[in-house]
Design an enzyme around this catalytic site. Structure first.
Site, short mmCIF file in Angstrom:
data_model
loop_
_atom_site.label_atom_id
_atom_site.label_comp_id
_atom_site.label_asym_id
_atom_site.label_seq_id
_atom_site.Cartn_x
_atom_site.Cartn_y
_atom_site.Cartn_z
N LYS A 99 44.77 54.50 -0.68
CA LYS A 99 46.18 54.59 -1.07
C LYS A 99 46.34 54.06 -2.49
CE LYS A 99 49.69 51.97 -1.06
NZ LYS A 99 50.25 52.46 -2.34
N GLY B 130 45.19 44.05 -6.31
CA GLY B 130 46.59 44.02 -6.71
C GLY B 130 47.03 42.59 -6.95
N THR C 149 48.48 38.76 -6.41
CA THR C 149 48.21 37.70 -5.45
C THR C 149 49.27 37.69 -4.37
OG1 THR C 149 46.98 36.43 -7.07
CG2 THR C 149 47.93 35.19 -5.24
N GLU C 150 50.51 37.96 -4.76
CA GLU C 150 51.61 37.95 -3.79
C GLU C 150 51.36 38.99 -2.68
OE1 GLU C 150 55.18 38.95 -5.79
OE2 GLU C 150 56.40 38.83 -3.95
N GLY D 284 48.53 40.38 -2.00
CA GLY D 284 47.26 40.00 -1.34
C GLY D 284 47.49 39.07 -0.16
N GLU E 238 40.97 41.46 -4.44
CA GLU E 238 40.79 41.24 -5.89
C GLU E 238 42.19 41.07 -6.44
OE1 GLU E 238 37.97 40.97 -7.38
OE2 GLU E 238 36.50 42.04 -6.16
N CYS F 72 43.54 42.44 -14.99
CA CYS F 72 43.56 41.22 -14.17
C CYS F 72 42.78 40.08 -14.82
CB CYS F 72 42.99 41.53 -12.81
SG CYS F 72 41.43 42.40 -12.90
N GLU G 208 50.87 35.09 -14.61
CA GLU G 208 50.30 36.35 -15.10
C GLU G 208 51.41 37.21 -15.70
OE1 GLU G 208 48.86 39.17 -12.13
OE2 GLU G 208 46.99 39.27 -13.26
P1 NAD Z 1 50.72 45.26 -6.41
O1 NAD Z 1 50.19 44.11 -5.64
O2 NAD Z 1 52.18 45.35 -6.60
O3 NAD Z 1 50.28 46.62 -5.71
C1 NAD Z 1 48.93 46.94 -5.45
C2 NAD Z 1 48.87 47.99 -4.36
O4 NAD Z 1 49.38 47.43 -3.15
C3 NAD Z 1 49.69 49.24 -4.61
O5 NAD Z 1 48.99 50.36 -4.12
C4 NAD Z 1 50.95 49.00 -3.79
O6 NAD Z 1 51.60 50.19 -3.38
C5 NAD Z 1 50.36 48.28 -2.59
N1 NAD Z 1 51.31 47.45 -1.84
C6 NAD Z 1 52.43 46.82 -2.31
N2 NAD Z 1 53.03 46.15 -1.30
C7 NAD Z 1 52.27 46.34 -0.20
C8 NAD Z 1 52.37 45.88 1.16
N3 NAD Z 1 53.36 45.10 1.55
N4 NAD Z 1 51.40 46.25 2.02
C9 NAD Z 1 50.37 47.04 1.63
N5 NAD Z 1 50.24 47.51 0.36
C10 NAD Z 1 51.17 47.16 -0.53
O7 NAD Z 1 49.92 45.25 -7.80
P2 NAD Z 1 50.15 46.19 -9.05
O8 NAD Z 1 51.45 45.78 -9.67
O9 NAD Z 1 49.92 47.62 -8.69
O10 NAD Z 1 48.92 45.75 -9.99
C11 NAD Z 1 48.96 44.66 -10.82
C12 NAD Z 1 48.31 43.47 -10.14
O11 NAD Z 1 46.98 43.80 -9.73
C13 NAD Z 1 48.13 42.28 -11.07
O12 NAD Z 1 48.47 41.09 -10.40
C14 NAD Z 1 46.64 42.28 -11.39
O13 NAD Z 1 46.11 41.04 -11.76
C15 NAD Z 1 46.07 42.78 -10.13
N6 NAD Z 1 44.74 43.33 -10.37
C16 NAD Z 1 43.65 42.64 -9.94
C17 NAD Z 1 42.37 43.13 -10.20
C18 NAD Z 1 41.14 42.39 -9.74
O14 NAD Z 1 40.09 43.01 -9.71
N7 NAD Z 1 41.22 41.12 -9.39
C19 NAD Z 1 42.22 44.33 -10.88
C20 NAD Z 1 43.35 45.00 -11.30
C21 NAD Z 1 44.60 44.50 -11.03
#
Ligand code: NAD
Length: 504
Positions: free
Chosen positions: A182, A236, A238-239, A241, A258, A292, A393
């Protein structure tokens, strides 16, 4: 390319509309123009995809295929992908705002290469590993079998959609799992295109690889909680996650996360500034800081501080902010207006906190691209590590430069963060830099380099930056169960000492 790309869901080897018939549009961050129209998967679509993946896994058609053949098929797909690097790069530029230079040389090229290396490495690692002979409590030759988890879910963010999907798809498929991906709703196109390439290749049986774009709250939550999912790999914030962990806990799924970062980039007083200064800007401003592990906190010795700030400002002001498809562009757009607003808010916060804005700090309007979300590379001096701009961040082109008096103090401040993803150390003295790297509590530390990730080295976070690792042997193992098989060497009844214990 101004055509609107259209994608359906990929479920069980078929391209299908969403059950509710819904679609959503994606926009070019450089112009605001619509570039994609994608079927919007909901909970019912996700359940169908999960059932298809389950059926494919249980049939053994992929999961029981010899490892070498799975890896060979993946190598054939790699050959096809090599022909598609240009097209995929264009998609990533138009949908996710990757500068075309970065997409061609880095984000797409590396994703394709990682696919090849991981498929090959999974074959080299094999599925069986003997354990040493043990005499007591009984002579045993045993071994460990590595088996696929089953049905794996991949939930990916908007910033590096293609490569972050590859880091999950490659090890999951190489080790015999089925999966559902997804992508984020802002940037689903490269994942949907990859699904199309997989499907058209005819190398993967139906149901083994499914793509269902959709909202996090519905499609994502179904994926993270459904009882038929064995493993969730999430990249994605941390919140979210934390939420994924909660959703996965009732069925005790394997979870790898991650998450976010606020990485420290430490310049030691013997650093070669001709490399360390541009290196520090590369560490922060690549993809407009939407990475990230960006090195958004630079720690600079007091003795060099004024010189480093002046040289950073001069370099930053020479960077060309512009549309992603322009080969001359150094700094592309932010992904969305909401991300632009977040960055702008943090710039206000930084000023209110007393940090000194030394360059940038505002958006840029590019003639002909008025709908784009461009932000100037921004540097704050006189930042305290306790300020919000140094702790939270921002995910934008904002560098906080922090002065330190002793290396001890720099290390302490570097570790004073809820995150632990990446970091950099710049020095001419490698043993000295290694000593600092050892003490930084993060999953990756680059010495005299930044951002370069190898397919055979692990990547992941300490603390609230994540759980588990991607890439290399470590990333492959995250997709395998470990089964111990015990083979007794004392088959006769009179040799079975445990029968005496049991009195049998
Ligand atoms: P996000 O957490 O908002 O979303 C990530 C994914 O999760 C999306 O596909 C979103 O649709 C899905 N999602 C959102 N709410 C959900 C829920 N309740 N249940 C299941 N899935 C859900 O993150 P973002 O805004 O897309 O990306 C930016 C973030 O990602 C930053 O915090 C960045 O640091 C992090 N990131 C981390 C890494 C790493 O390898 N550590 C790499 C890239 C990005």
């Amino acid at each position: 390319m101004s055509d609107v790309r259209e994608y359906k869901l990929l479920i069980d080897g078929q391209f299908v509309d969403a059950a509710l018939g819904e679609t959503f549009e994606t926009n070019d961050p450089s112009t605001g123009d619509v570039v994609g129209r994608v079927a919007k998967g909901g909970r019912d679509d996700m359940r169908k995809a999960i059932e298809a993946a389950r059926k494919a896994f249980d049939s053994g058609v992929w999961s029981e295929m010899p490892q070498a053949e799975r890896s060979q098929r993946m190598a054939k797909l790699w050959e096809i992908l090599m022909q598609k690097v240009g097209d995929l790069s264009q998609i990533e530029a138009l949908d996710a705002g990757h500068t075309i230079r970065m997409a061609n040389l880095f984000s797409i090229a590396l994703g394709v290469e990682h696919w090849r290396v991981i498929a090959d490495l999974a074959n080299k690692l094999g599925e069986y590993q003997p354990v040493p002979f043990q005499e007591f409590p009984a002579p045993v030759w045993g071994g460990v079998r590595r088996e696929p988890y089953g049905v794996c879910a991949a939930i990916t963010p908007w910033n590096f959609p293609f490569i972050l999907m590859m880091w999950k798809a490659a090890p999951a498929l190489a080790t015999g799992n089925s999966m559902i991906v997804k992508p984020a709703t802002y940037t689903p196109l490269s994942t949907a295109e990859f699904g199309k390439i997989v499907q058209e290749s005819d190398l993967f049986p139906p149901g083994v690889f499914n793509v269902v774009p959709g909202a996090g709250g519905a499609a994502g939550e179904e994926l993270a909680s459904n009882a038929m999912i064995d493993k969730v790999a999430f990249t994605g914030s941390t919140e979210v996650g934390r939420r994924i962990m909660q959703l996965a806990s009732p069925t005790v799924k394997k979870v790898t996360l991650e998450l976010g970062g606020k990485s420290a980039n430490i310049l030691l007083d013997d650093a070669d500034l001709d490399v360390a200064i541009p290196g520090s800007l590369w560490a922060t401003f690549l993809h407009s800081g939407q990475i990230c592990h960006s090195g958004t906190r630079a720690f600079v010795p007091a003795s060099l501080y004024d010189e480093v700030i002046a040289r950073m400002v001069e370099l930053a002001e020479g960077l060309k902010v512009g549309p992603a498809m322009d080969f001359e562009t150094d700094i592309g757009p932010l992904v969305h207006k909401s991300q632009f607003d977040t960055v702008d808010r943090y710039v206000q916060i930084g000023q209110e906190e007393g940090a000194k804005l030394v360059t940038g700090g505002e958006g840029v309007t590019i003639p002909g691209y008025e709908g784009g979300h461009f932000y100037k590379p921004t540097i704050f001096a006189d930042v305290k590590n306790s300020m919000r701009i140094a702790q939270e961040e921002i995910f934008g082109p904002v560098l906080s430069v922090i002065k330190y008096d002793s290396v001890e103090e720099a290390i302490e401040m570097a570790n004073d963060s809820i995150y632990g993803l990446g970091g950099g150390v710049w020095s001419r003295d490698i043993p000295r830099a290694l000593g600092v790297a050892k003490r930084i509590r993060t999953g990756t530390v680059w010495i005299n380099d930044y951002h370069l990730l190898s397919a055979v080295a692990p990547f992941g976070g300490y603390k609230q930056s994540g759980v588990g690792r991607e890439l290399g042997e470590w990333g492959i193992r995250e997709y395998q169960q470990t089964k111990y098989i015990h083979v007794d060497q004392t088959p006769r009844k009179d040799q079975k000492f445990w029968l005496q214990i049991a009195g049998l």
